[in-house]
Design a protein around this motif. Sequence first.
Motif, mmCIF file in Angstrom:
data_model
loop_
_atom_site.group_PDB
_atom_site.id
_atom_site.type_symbol
_atom_site.label_atom_id
_atom_site.label_comp_id
_atom_site.label_asym_id
_atom_site.label_seq_id
_atom_site.Cartn_x
_atom_site.Cartn_y
_atom_site.Cartn_z
ATOM 1 N N GLU A 1 1.084 4.066 -3.070
ATOM 2 C CA GLU A 1 0.879 5.501 -2.841
ATOM 3 C C GLU A 1 2.071 6.308 -3.339
ATOM 4 O O GLU A 1 1.908 7.345 -3.991
ATOM 5 N N SER B 1 -2.515 2.289 -7.907
ATOM 6 C CA SER B 1 -3.296 1.530 -6.937
ATOM 7 C C SER B 1 -2.543 0.263 -6.532
ATOM 8 O O SER B 1 -1.686 -0.221 -7.291
ATOM 9 N N PRO B 2 -2.846 -0.310 -5.354
ATOM 10 C CA PRO B 2 -2.238 -1.584 -4.976
ATOM 11 C C PRO B 2 -2.484 -2.679 -6.008
ATOM 12 O O PRO B 2 -1.608 -3.515 -6.251
ATOM 13 N N GLU C 1 0.835 -1.210 0.000
ATOM 14 C CA GLU C 1 0.000 0.000 0.000
ATOM 15 C C GLU C 1 0.866 1.254 0.000
ATOM 16 O O GLU C 1 0.565 2.229 -0.713
#
Length: 207
Positions: free
Chosen positions: A53, A58-59, A49
């Motif tokens: 960021e 996105s993950p 995560e």
Amino acid sequence: MAATTSRPAFPGAQPMGLRERKKLKTRAAIREATHRLVEERGYEATTIEQIAEAAEVSPSTVFRYFASKEDIVLTDEHDPAMEALLRGRPADEPPLESVRVMMREALTTFLVADDGELRRRTRLMVEVPAVRARMTETLSDTARDLAQVLADRTGRTPDDLRVRVFVAAVLGALREATLHWAEHGQEGDLLTLVNEALDALEGGLRL
């Protein structure tokens, strides 16, 4: 051995289309964010995560490009170019010499492109058991590709015992040279160590 469009390309590397360049840019952003966070927080404390960021994705995008955090550290974009280098060697050249030239050109290109990334990667190989274990697992993919090239060059099959033994020996030599360099504070010239490792294969262990 990561690459971006701004870094030197391997000799003989094929130009990429826009779609491939965009994918490469995303992969590079994820990889660079990972290395930066690992430097700041440590490997174990860095999460997917946080990487997502920092890379502004996105993950799920991270996982679309890399199966695990270990893969972010270990994978690169250079295997096709290295394969092209090996296939481009003279047909009558001894296989070990062809591999030696391929490794020399590939490693030289990578050291010029990003010596810092290589040092971070090899340090993690020594310090993080999960990275070292994953490195061993991913060598099977490299072995398969190398075996196919050498089989094509020698008129054998990739599953031929001689081909398998040769590939295992070459990759083992590269792995041990890299780990030796990392375990000894990354002192000295890695290319020289790789050549010494290949010399050991060629000449054997003499008393």
